[in-house]
Design a protein around this motif. Structure first.
Motif, PDB file in Angstrom:
ATOM      1  N   SER A 225       0.843  -1.199   0.000  1.00 48.11           N
ATOM      2  CA  SER A 225       0.000   0.000   0.000  1.00 48.11           C
ATOM      3  C   SER A 225       0.875   1.244   0.000  1.00 48.11           C
ATOM      4  N   GLY A 226       0.443   2.264  -0.723  1.00 52.31           N
ATOM      5  CA  GLY A 226       1.217   3.506  -0.772  1.00 52.31           C
ATOM      6  C   GLY A 226       2.345   3.475  -1.793  1.00 52.31           C
ATOM      7  N   CYS A 227       2.438   2.393  -2.557  1.00 54.36           N
ATOM      8  CA  CYS A 227       3.520   2.324  -3.548  1.00 54.36           C
ATOM      9  C   CYS A 227       3.231   3.267  -4.718  1.00 54.36           C
ATOM     10  N   LEU A 228       4.221   3.405  -5.558  1.00 51.90           N
ATOM     11  CA  LEU A 228       4.055   4.257  -6.737  1.00 51.90           C
ATOM     12  C   LEU A 228       3.096   3.581  -7.722  1.00 51.90           C
ATOM     13  N   VAL A 229       2.072   4.325  -8.153  1.00 52.89           N
ATOM     14  CA  VAL A 229       1.151   3.789  -9.151  1.00 52.89           C
ATOM     15  C   VAL A 229       1.281   4.630 -10.418  1.00 52.89           C
ATOM     16  N   LEU A 230       1.657   4.000 -11.495  1.00 54.92           N
ATOM     17  CA  LEU A 230       1.806   4.721 -12.766  1.00 54.92           C
ATOM     18  C   LEU A 230       0.701   4.280 -13.713  1.00 54.92           C
ATOM     19  N   ARG A 231       0.043   5.244 -14.291  1.00 55.06           N
ATOM     20  CA  ARG A 231      -1.138   4.992 -15.100  1.00 55.06           C
ATOM     21  C   ARG A 231      -0.967   5.567 -16.503  1.00 55.06           C
ATOM     22  N   ALA A 232      -0.975   4.745 -17.504  1.00 53.88           N
ATOM     23  CA  ALA A 232      -0.902   5.256 -18.877  1.00 53.88           C
ATOM     24  C   ALA A 232      -2.316   5.546 -19.364  1.00 53.88           C
ATOM     25  N   SER A 233      -2.420   6.382 -20.342  1.00 57.45           N
ATOM     26  CA  SER A 233      -3.745   6.698 -20.880  1.00 57.45           C
ATOM     27  C   SER A 233      -4.286   5.513 -21.665  1.00 57.45           C
ATOM     28  N   PHE A 234      -5.611   5.327 -21.574  1.00 54.83           N
ATOM     29  CA  PHE A 234      -6.254   4.249 -22.299  1.00 54.83           C
ATOM     30  C   PHE A 234      -6.846   4.717 -23.627  1.00 54.83           C
ATOM     31  N   ASN A 235      -6.709   6.003 -23.871  1.00 55.88           N
ATOM     32  CA  ASN A 235      -7.306   6.514 -25.106  1.00 55.88           C
ATOM     33  C   ASN A 235      -6.578   5.989 -26.335  1.00 55.88           C
ATOM     34  N   ARG A 236      -7.348   5.444 -27.261  1.00 57.65           N
ATOM     35  CA  ARG A 236      -6.758   5.013 -28.542  1.00 57.65           C
ATOM     36  C   ARG A 236      -7.386   5.898 -29.612  1.00 57.65           C
ATOM     37  N   PRO A 237      -6.727   7.033 -29.913  1.00 62.26           N
ATOM     38  CA  PRO A 237      -7.359   8.037 -30.775  1.00 62.26           C
ATOM     39  C   PRO A 237      -7.718   7.533 -32.168  1.00 62.26           C
ATOM     40  N   ASN A 238      -7.033   6.510 -32.648  1.00 62.92           N
ATOM     41  CA  ASN A 238      -7.302   6.062 -34.020  1.00 62.92           C
ATOM     42  C   ASN A 238      -8.436   5.040 -34.119  1.00 62.92           C
ATOM     43  N   LEU A 239      -9.033   4.678 -32.999  1.00 58.62           N
ATOM     44  CA  LEU A 239     -10.136   3.712 -33.061  1.00 58.62           C
ATOM     45  C   LEU A 239     -11.483   4.431 -33.123  1.00 58.62           C
ATOM     46  N   TYR A 240     -12.286   4.045 -34.084  1.00 57.09           N
ATOM     47  CA  TYR A 240     -13.629   4.598 -34.236  1.00 57.09           C
ATOM     48  C   TYR A 240     -14.621   3.640 -33.577  1.00 57.09           C
ATOM     49  N   TYR A 241     -15.356   4.149 -32.569  1.00 56.94           N
ATOM     50  CA  TYR A 241     -16.283   3.286 -31.828  1.00 56.94           C
ATOM     51  C   TYR A 241     -17.709   3.472 -32.312  1.00 56.94           C
ATOM     52  N   GLU A 242     -18.388   2.366 -32.499  1.00 54.86           N
ATOM     53  CA  GLU A 242     -19.744   2.409 -33.021  1.00 54.86           C
ATOM     54  C   GLU A 242     -20.559   1.245 -32.464  1.00 54.86           C
ATOM     55  N   VAL A 243     -21.834   1.496 -32.208  1.00 53.47           N
ATOM     56  CA  VAL A 243     -22.741   0.428 -31.796  1.00 53.47           C
ATOM     57  C   VAL A 243     -23.925   0.433 -32.758  1.00 53.47           C
ATOM     58  N   ARG A 244     -24.319  -0.725 -33.211  1.00 57.84           N
ATOM     59  CA  ARG A 244     -25.498  -0.830 -34.052  1.00 57.84           C
ATOM     60  C   ARG A 244     -26.452  -1.821 -33.438  1.00 57.84           C
ATOM     61  N   ARG A 245     -27.734  -1.627 -33.720  1.00 54.94           N
ATOM     62  CA  ARG A 245     -28.689  -2.622 -33.255  1.00 54.94           C
ATOM     63  C   ARG A 245     -28.547  -3.846 -34.130  1.00 54.94           C
ATOM     64  N   LYS A 246     -28.493  -4.974 -33.495  1.00 57.05           N
ATOM     65  CA  LYS A 246     -28.365  -6.216 -34.233  1.00 57.05           C
ATOM     66  C   LYS A 246     -29.753  -6.691 -34.616  1.00 57.05           C
ATOM     67  N   PRO A 247     -30.004  -6.898 -35.888  1.00 59.37           N
ATOM     68  CA  PRO A 247     -31.338  -7.344 -36.289  1.00 59.37           C
ATOM     69  C   PRO A 247     -31.694  -8.669 -35.608  1.00 59.37           C
ATOM     70  N   ALA A 248     -32.938  -8.771 -35.154  1.00 56.27           N
ATOM     71  CA  ALA A 248     -33.371  -9.995 -34.486  1.00 56.27           C
ATOM     72  C   ALA A 248     -33.410 -11.150 -35.482  1.00 56.27           C
ATOM     73  N   ASP A 249     -33.729 -10.809 -36.715  1.00 55.52           N
ATOM     74  CA  ASP A 249     -33.812 -11.825 -37.757  1.00 55.52           C
ATOM     75  C   ASP A 249     -32.410 -12.225 -38.219  1.00 55.52           C
ATOM     76  N   LYS A 250     -32.149 -13.515 -38.204  1.00 57.19           N
ATOM     77  CA  LYS A 250     -30.805 -14.006 -38.499  1.00 57.19           C
ATOM     78  C   LYS A 250     -30.341 -13.624 -39.909  1.00 57.19           C
ATOM     79  N   GLU A 251     -31.239 -13.778 -40.880  1.00 57.68           N
ATOM     80  CA  GLU A 251     -30.863 -13.455 -42.255  1.00 57.68           C
ATOM     81  C   GLU A 251     -30.532 -11.969 -42.406  1.00 57.68           C
ATOM     82  N   ALA A 252     -31.312 -11.132 -41.758  1.00 59.19           N
ATOM     83  CA  ALA A 252     -31.066  -9.688 -41.837  1.00 59.19           C
ATOM     84  C   ALA A 252     -29.719  -9.348 -41.207  1.00 59.19           C
ATOM     85  N   CYS A 253     -29.405 -10.055 -40.139  1.00 62.73           N
ATOM     86  CA  CYS A 253     -28.125  -9.813 -39.462  1.00 62.73           C
ATOM     87  C   CYS A 253     -26.960 -10.236 -40.363  1.00 62.73           C
TER      88      CYS A 253
END
Ligand code: ADP
Ligand code: MG
Ligand code: ZN
Length: 546
Positions: A225-253
C-alpha cells in the motif's frame, strides 16, 4: 490509528509520484539506453516505460497500469538484462510465458520457466541457476500455483535472496489478486507473503485493469500500500467506436455483416468475435456461403488447425477470423482494420481488450458492436456465478444502450480517466452524428411490466425477457396478457431497450434457474421496485422512442 496509517501512506504515494522518474541521470541510465538499442533493437521508449524502469531499479514497489499492447513486459525485461541477479516473473498462463520465452530467446536473453508440466531436468537446472551468482540466467517465469505449491522453489528463492542474487518480482496480470477483478485467481493470494519474506526486494505489478478500487485491493493483498502507481492513458485516438442494433432476424443480421465486409471493409482485415464455439462455427459457415473468405478460431480446434487459420489471416488469404475470445493471446497483426462484436463482451475490460486489437499501427480502424437484448442473457447465464459477473456485463449493456454520449468518454469513465470532449474528434458514432438528448420518464412502462409480472406469478409462470415483451405486445399465451396494460405504441426494439434499462438500473433483476441442459434467465422485480410505488418517482432514460 488506521487513519494515521492511511495518511502516512497517502503522503508516501504522493511524494513518490512527485519524483521525476523520467530523468536520464540515474546510475543505470546509460546502460539502460544501450541495452534498449543493442539487445532489444528498440529505438524509442513509450509513455511510462522509462519512469517504471527507473522506479523499479531504484527499488521502489510499482504498479503499472497500461493498456494491452502498450509494452508492459519491457518494463521488467530490460531491467532484468542490465541487472546482475535474477528477476522472477509471475504470470498466470503458460501460453503467455511460452510466448515471452520465445521472444526473449530470439534476442539471446537467458530466460526460463517453471510450471507444473516442466520436466525434472530443466527444473533442476533452473533451481541450481537460481542460487549460482555466476549463472547468466536473467529471468525466471513461474505460475502462482507453482510458487504456492513448491517449497523447494521458495527455499531456493530464500537462498538466492540471502546471496543477494534476487533482484525483483514482476507480477503480470496483477489484477488477478483482487476479488473485485474480472479475473480473480485464488493462487495469486499466495503472493501476499513476498513482501515480508523478501524485505527490500521490489515488486512490480502490471495490469491493464484500471479501477482504483481494484488497484487499492491489489496493493493491500501484496502488502505494498502507498507504492508508486503509474497509469498510462487508455485513449486510442485512431479507433472509431460504433454500436449498431443487431437485427433480431438471423438473415437480416447476416446481410448486414455481408454488406459491411463487402463494402465498408472491403479489402481490409479484421476479427469478428462471437460468444460460443457453436456461434463461431455457424457464422463462419454462413459467411462462407455468401462468398466471404473467413476462418474460424476457437479453443476446441486443434493447435495445428488454429495456427493455419492464423497464418492465412496474417497473409490476407482470409479477410477476417470469426472467433471466440480464445483468439487473442499473441495476436500481433498491426493492420487489423475492424473488430466486429457479433455479441456484446462480458465486461468493459474485455471489450476494450478485444476491440483494442484493431489499429495497432496507429491508423484509423473501426470497433463495431452489434447489440441485442437477447445476447445479454446468453452471457448472463454464463457469468452470473462470478461475484461481479453481472455488474461487469451490465456496464457493457449501458455502453450499448446509451444513445447520446461520446463512446470514447464512456470508455474513459470506466477506466477512471478524464478525457475532454474534443479528445474524440468525431471518432465515434455519437460525435460524428450527435443525437439531441431526449430524456423520457419510463416509470409508467415499468409499472406496466410489473403488472404483467404479477399476472405471471398468479399463473405460476416464469417470464424470460422474450416472453415478458411478447406479453406486453399482447402476443404469446393469452393467460399472460393484462387487459389494462396498453400495447406499446413504439417498436419492439424500444421495448427491449426499456427492459434493458430497467434491468441494469435495478428495477428488474435476473432470476437464474437450472434446467437439465442449460441455465435460464427469468426476470423478476429488482431491488429498486419499491421506489416505483411512490407516485412521483421518475425513471429517466435517454432514448428516442421509435
Ligand atoms: P502488454 O504486456 O502491455 O500487453 P507487451 O509487453 O506484450 O504489451 O508489448 C506489446 C508489443 O509492443 C510487443 O511486440 C513489444 O515488443 C512491443 N514494444 C514494447 N515496447 C516498445 C517500444 N518502446 N517500441 C516499440 N515496440 C515496443
Ligand atoms: Mg502483457
Ligand atoms: Zn465521441
Amino acid at each position: 490509528k488506521d487513519k494515521l496509517r492511511d495518511d502516512a501512506l497517502l503522503k508516501k504515494s504522493f511524494s513518490l509520484s512527485k519524483r521525476n522518474w523520467g530523468n536520464e541521470d540515474f546510475a543505470w541510465s546509460a546502460r539502460l539506453a544501450k541495452a534498449l538499442k543493442d539487445v532489444f533493437e528498440i529505438e524509442k521508449l513509450r509513455e511510462l516505460q522509462l519512469p517504471t524502469m527507473n522506479a523499479i531499479m531504484s527499488k521502489e514497489d510499482v504498479i503499472l497500469i497500461m493498456p494491452t499492447g502498450g509494452g508492459k513486459s519491457l518494463c521488467y525485461q530490460l531491467p532484468a538484462v542490465i541487472s546482475e541477479g535474477v528477476t522472477v516473473v509471475v504470470s498466470p498462463l503458460i501460453s503467455l510465458m511460452e510466448d515471452q520465452l520465445h521472444g526473449l530467446r530470439k534476442l539471446d536473453i537467458k530466460a526460463n520457466m517453471l510450471c507444473a508440466k516442466a520436466d525434472k531436468e530443466s527444473v533442476k537446472t533452473i533451481m541450481t541457476a537460481l542460487v549460482d551468482k555466476s549463472s547468466p540466467l536473467k529471468l525466471i517465469y513461474v505460475t502462482p500455483e507453482y510458487m504456492a505449491k513448491s517449497n523447494r522453489f521458495m527455499s531456493k528463492l530464500q537462498k538466492a535472496y540471502e546471496l543477494g542474487h534476487l533482484e525483483r518480482f514482476a507480477i503480470d496480470e496483477v489484477h488477478c489478486c483482487s476479488q473485485w477483478g474480472h479475473d480473480f485467481r485464488p493462487d495469486y493470494k499466495f503472493l501476499g507473503v513476498l513482501k515480508s519474506m523478501f524485505p527490500g526486494i521490489p515488486i512490480l505489478g502490471l495490469t491493464a485493469t484500471a479501477p482504483a478500487k481494484i488497484i487499492v485491493d491489489v496493493q493491500k493483498m501484496l502488502d505494498i500500500s502507498g507504492c508508486l502507481v503509474l497509469r498510462a492513458s487508455f485513449n486510442r485516438p485512431n479507433l472509431y467506436y460504433e454500436v449498431r442494433r443487431k437485427p433480431a432476424d438471423k438473415e437480416a443480421c447476416l446481410a448486414m455483416i455481408e454488406n459491411l465486409l463487402k463494402n465498408r471493409f472491403s479489402g481490409k482485415s479484421g476479427i469478428i468475435y462471437t460468444t460460443t464455439i457453436k456461434d463461431a462455427e455457424q457464422l463462419t459457415t454462413d459467411l462462407r456461403d455468401r462468398g466471404i473468405k473467413v476462418g474460424c478460431y476457437h479453443a476446441m480446434l486443434e493447435a495445428n488447425y488454429r495456427s493455419e487459420v492464423y497464418s492465412k489471416w496474417m497473409s490476407g488469404k482470409y479477410q477476417a477470423v470469426v472467433a471466440t475470445i480464445a483468439f487473442g493471446l499473441g495476436i500481433d497483426k498491426p493492420d487489423v482494420r475492424f473488430v466486429i462484436h457479433h455479441c456484446v463482451s462480458k465486461s468493459m475490460e474485455n471489450f476494450y481488450q478485444e476491440s483494442g486489437r484493431a489499429g495497432r499501427d496507429g491508423k484509423k480502424s473501426v470497433c463495431l458492436v452489434l447489440y441485442r437484448l437477447a445476447d445479454v442473457f446468453k452471457l448472463s447465464t454464463m457469468v452470473f456465478q462470478d461475484k461481479v459477473g453481472l455488474q461487469n456485463l451490465y456496464k457493457v449493456v449501458a455502453y450499448c444502450l446509451d444513445q447520446t454520449s461520446c463512446r470514447r468518454s464512456l470508455i474513459a469513465t470506466h477506466f477512471e480517466e478524464n478525457w475532454k470532449g474534443d479528445d474524440c474528434a468525431e471518432m465515434c458514432d455519437h460525435c460524428r452524428k450527435p443525437n439531441v438528448r431526449k430524456q423520457m420518464d419510463i416509470v409508467r412502462y415499468c409499472r406496466h411490466v410489473y403488472q404483467i409480472m404479477t399476472k405471471a406469478v398468479q399463473n405460476q409462470v416464469r417470464l424470460t425477457a422474450l416472453k415478458l415483451i411478447d406479453a406486453w405486445y399482447g402476443k404469446g399465451a393469452s393467460s399472460l396478457r393484462v387487459s389494462n396494460v396498453p400495447v406499446p405504441n413504439f417498436a419492439r426494439e424500444t421495448a427491449e431497450a426499456i427492459v434493458g434499462h430497467l434491468l441494469i438500473n435495478g428495477y428488474l433483476q435476473e432470476d437464474f434457474h437450472f434446467s437439465a441442459y442449460s441455465t435460464i434467465s427469468y426476470l423478476k422485480r429488482g431491488p429498486k421496485s419499491g421506489l416505483v410505488l411512490s407516485n412521483d418517482h421518475k425513471i429517466l432514460f435517454n432514448y428516442e422512442l421509435c
